[in-house]
Write an enzyme that holds these catalytic residues in place. Structure first.
Site, short mmCIF file in Angstrom:
data_model
loop_
_atom_site.label_atom_id
_atom_site.label_comp_id
_atom_site.label_asym_id
_atom_site.label_seq_id
_atom_site.Cartn_x
_atom_site.Cartn_y
_atom_site.Cartn_z
N ASP A 11 0.81 -1.23 0.00
CA ASP A 11 0.00 0.00 0.00
C ASP A 11 0.84 1.27 0.00
O ASP A 11 0.45 2.30 0.57
CB ASP A 11 -0.97 0.01 1.21
CG ASP A 11 -1.85 -1.22 1.23
OD1 ASP A 11 -2.19 -1.71 0.13
OD2 ASP A 11 -2.19 -1.70 2.32
N LYS B 203 1.94 2.11 -5.11
CA LYS B 203 2.48 1.52 -6.36
C LYS B 203 1.52 1.74 -7.52
O LYS B 203 1.94 2.00 -8.65
CB LYS B 203 2.72 0.00 -6.19
CG LYS B 203 3.69 -0.35 -5.09
CD LYS B 203 3.77 -1.84 -4.87
CE LYS B 203 2.49 -2.45 -4.34
NZ LYS B 203 2.13 -2.08 -2.97
N GLY C 155 -4.44 -4.48 -3.72
CA GLY C 155 -5.45 -3.46 -4.04
C GLY C 155 -4.70 -2.21 -4.42
O GLY C 155 -4.06 -1.59 -3.57
N HIS C 156 -4.70 -1.87 -5.70
CA HIS C 156 -3.92 -0.73 -6.19
C HIS C 156 -4.86 0.39 -6.61
O HIS C 156 -5.68 0.20 -7.50
CB HIS C 156 -3.04 -1.16 -7.38
CG HIS C 156 -1.99 -2.15 -6.99
ND1 HIS C 156 -1.08 -2.67 -7.88
CD2 HIS C 156 -1.69 -2.71 -5.79
CE1 HIS C 156 -0.28 -3.50 -7.24
NE2 HIS C 156 -0.63 -3.56 -5.98
N GLN D 23 2.12 -6.09 -3.24
CA GLN D 23 2.56 -6.18 -1.86
C GLN D 23 3.85 -5.35 -1.67
O GLN D 23 4.14 -4.51 -2.49
CB GLN D 23 2.79 -7.65 -1.43
CG GLN D 23 1.51 -8.46 -1.27
CD GLN D 23 0.95 -8.97 -2.58
OE1 GLN D 23 1.65 -9.60 -3.35
NE2 GLN D 23 -0.31 -8.73 -2.83
P1 GDP Z 1 -0.70 0.27 -3.55
O1 GDP Z 1 -1.28 -1.01 -3.07
O2 GDP Z 1 0.77 0.35 -3.31
O3 GDP Z 1 -1.05 0.58 -4.99
O4 GDP Z 1 -1.33 1.42 -2.65
P2 GDP Z 1 -2.90 1.56 -2.26
O5 GDP Z 1 -3.65 2.05 -3.42
O6 GDP Z 1 -3.37 0.33 -1.57
O7 GDP Z 1 -2.81 2.65 -1.11
C1 GDP Z 1 -2.29 3.92 -1.36
C2 GDP Z 1 -3.37 4.96 -1.03
O8 GDP Z 1 -2.77 6.24 -0.95
C3 GDP Z 1 -4.43 5.07 -2.09
O9 GDP Z 1 -5.63 5.48 -1.46
C4 GDP Z 1 -3.91 6.19 -2.98
O10 GDP Z 1 -4.94 6.88 -3.68
C5 GDP Z 1 -3.28 7.08 -1.97
N1 GDP Z 1 -2.14 7.88 -2.39
C6 GDP Z 1 -1.12 7.55 -3.23
N2 GDP Z 1 -0.20 8.54 -3.27
C7 GDP Z 1 -0.64 9.50 -2.43
C8 GDP Z 1 -0.11 10.77 -1.99
O11 GDP Z 1 0.97 11.19 -2.35
N3 GDP Z 1 -0.87 11.46 -1.09
C9 GDP Z 1 -2.06 11.02 -0.62
N4 GDP Z 1 -2.73 11.79 0.26
N5 GDP Z 1 -2.59 9.84 -1.00
C10 GDP Z 1 -1.87 9.10 -1.89
P1 IMO Z 2 -0.80 -4.26 -2.23
O1 IMO Z 2 -0.35 -4.80 -3.56
C1 IMO Z 2 -0.99 -4.65 2.11
C2 IMO Z 2 -0.93 -8.72 3.74
C3 IMO Z 2 -2.19 -9.20 4.42
C4 IMO Z 2 -1.60 -10.14 5.47
C5 IMO Z 2 -0.44 -10.77 4.71
C6 IMO Z 2 -0.75 -12.16 4.10
O2 IMO Z 2 -2.10 -3.57 -2.25
O3 IMO Z 2 0.30 -3.47 -1.59
P2 IMO Z 2 -2.23 -12.91 2.01
O4 IMO Z 2 -3.70 -12.75 1.76
O5 IMO Z 2 -1.35 -12.32 0.98
O6 IMO Z 2 -1.87 -14.34 2.33
O7 IMO Z 2 -1.98 -12.10 3.39
O8 IMO Z 2 -0.10 -9.88 3.67
N1 IMO Z 2 -1.11 -8.23 2.35
C7 IMO Z 2 -1.10 -6.93 2.01
N2 IMO Z 2 -0.99 -5.82 2.77
N3 IMO Z 2 -1.05 -4.54 0.76
C8 IMO Z 2 -1.12 -5.65 -0.01
O9 IMO Z 2 -1.05 -5.59 -1.36
C9 IMO Z 2 -1.18 -6.91 0.61
N4 IMO Z 2 -1.28 -8.18 0.16
C10 IMO Z 2 -1.22 -8.97 1.23
O10 IMO Z 2 -2.89 -8.13 5.01
O11 IMO Z 2 -1.07 -9.41 6.54
MG MG Z 3 -2.79 -1.70 -1.79
#
Ligand code: GDP
Ligand code: IMO
Ligand code: MG
Length: 420
Positions: A12, A15, A39-40, A219
């Protein structure tokens, strides 16, 4: 130029945002690990999406999105995502699904529940570990099997026979039928069946034609099955090394390895987290940062930036550059803490311990830097950022020895500054 976008924390990091931004110049974007546990978040032309399986290349009409052999794929989720994106975009994303990617079957989710690993490890309950386990145990079902239903049917019957022996008291397992399962998977796959093929060959061809290939990691490094805080990890290789291994490409072909990290830390699920903060401070970071899981909606644990962990992640991936996200979330703090070392058993250490039991015992040793009062989410030129922001970034660069190339101050693509 071939770029890999890699998460450097516990996932999270942003990416999705960074890959979406860079993918506009890519011919091919390849997801190389994980499955719908990811979840991206992508904001495309003002509309927000949470993607789980399809890489960010899908948002560009001429870019091929590859779901490679390192992945585990849930066809129901893939189909829903493909339908949803097709509707938003007005075209159908160009997909290539590796014939040797493994399929998450309904019994993989069922197994996760039966074994209680969702609760014990805080997994996303998407059947990830049981599917990778079946792959290693050579009893998995692969995307390419769906093109040969007789082979798929044989494999499924074999797997169900084993499952029936392992779980004699589970009504859910005992009632599974190979024919029904196969029909269901084929109907989910439907229009996607023609996209199943040899992804590794296609990636090699793209390299040979000097196309612009990007890799989208899922991840984060600290969740890597080998190098993370085992057993509180996911079940795939989340690092750069995993990319070469799971897809079968020569590593030197990837010349840019961009590590993405947040200006603070979050973790979702169970496991050690040395710099986690508590009470109002955590609530403040979570609320301003919107720190709730894209896949499960769970509140993320929050804490200060951990440079011990960041140095480790950068070393493992051989990052050539960094992207820092969510700097805007730290606006308004008088002081910001950064962890530069841990205290473990009375000694100060600078190396990230591999064992989760040791990491659990580590106390962060903080350095405090001045915060900045004004919001920065509207700033578009890094020269206009408050000097405290640039001092914070410089401190990180000095500590980790790799340049911060991208600064992100908001979720939208525009809220990004390129420093090169
Ligand atoms: P990922 O799994 O690495 O793609 O990241 P996620 O989408 O799960 O979580 C990142 C969260 O931060 C999402 O809600 C994005 O919209 C948000 N986000 C990304 N870059 C920024 C930033 O620079 N500032 C803020 N406030 N939110 C951001
Ligand atoms: P993105 O790509 C954050 C965490 C789960 C749990 C552990 C194992 O959005 O960054 P799993 O279901 O993979 O066997 O769970 O890994 N986890 C993540 N945490 N972002 C993710 O993906 C994750 N994918 C798995 O919460 O702790
Ligand atoms: Mg994510």
């Amino acid at each position: 130029m071939t770029t890999a976008v890699l998460g450097l924390q516990w996932g999270d990091e942003g990416k999705g945002k960074i890959t979406h931004l860079l993918a506009k110049d890519a011919d091919m974007v390849v997801r190389f690990n994980g499955g719908p546990n990811a979840g991206h978040t992508v904001i495309d032309r003002g509309v927000k999406f949470g993607t789980h399986l399809i890489p960010a290349g899908a948002f560009y009409p001429n870019t091929t999105s590859v779901l490679s052999s390192g992945m585990v794929i849930d066809l129901k989720i893939l189909r829903e995502e493909w339908d949803m994106l097709s509707q938003h975009l007005g075209w159908q994303p160009r997909l290539l699904i590796a014939e040797n990617a493994h399929i998450i079957m309904p019994y993989h989710r069922e197994l996760e529940e039966l074994e209680g690993s969702g609760k014990h490890f805080g997994t996303t309950r998407r059947g990830i570990a049981p599917t990778y386990r079946d792959k290693a145990a050579k009893v998995g079902i692969r995307a390419g099997d769906l093109l040969h239903p007789d082979i798929a049917s044989q494999r499924l019957k074999l797997r169900l026979a084993l499952l029936n022996r392992e779980w004699p008291d589970s009504q859910g397992i005992q009632s599974l039928d190979a024919g029904v399962l196969l029909e269901e998977q084929l109907s989910f796959a439907g229009p996607l069946l023609p996209f199943i093929g040899d992804a590794t060959e296609a990636i090699h061809q793209a390299f040979d034609s000097d196309l612009n290939v990007m890799f989208e990691g899922a991840q984060g490094t600290l969740l890597d099955v080998d190098h993370g805080s085992y057993p509180f990890v996911t079940s795939s290789s989340t690092t750069f090394a995993g990319l070469g291994n799971s897809i079968g490409i020569p590593m030197p072909r990837v010349d840019r390895r961009l590590g993405v990290f947040k200006a603070y830390m979050t973790r979702v699920g169970v496991g050690p987290f040395p710099t986690r903060v508590s009470g109002e401070l955590e609530e403040r970071l979570r609320t301003i940062g919107g720190e709730f899981g894209v896949t499960t909606g769970r509140p993320r644990e929050c804490g200060w930036l951990d440079l011990v962990a960041l140095r480790y992640a950068i070393q493992l991936n051989g990052c050539t550059g960094l992207a820092i996200t969510k700097l805007d979330v730290l606006s308004g703090f008088d002081e910001i803490s950064v962890c530069r070392s841990y205290r473990l058993n009375g000694k100060s250490i600078e190396k990230f311990p591999l064992a989760a039991e040791l990491l659990e015992k580590c106390e962060p040793e903080y350095e405090t830097v001045s915060g900045w009062g004004d919001p920065i989410s509207e700033v578009r030129d890094s020269a206009e950022l408050p000097k405290q922001v640039m001092e914070f970034v410089a401190l990180i660069e000095r500590d980790v020895g790799v340049p911060v190339e991208i600064i992100s101050v908001g979720p939208e693509p525009e809220a990004t500054m390129m420093r090169k």
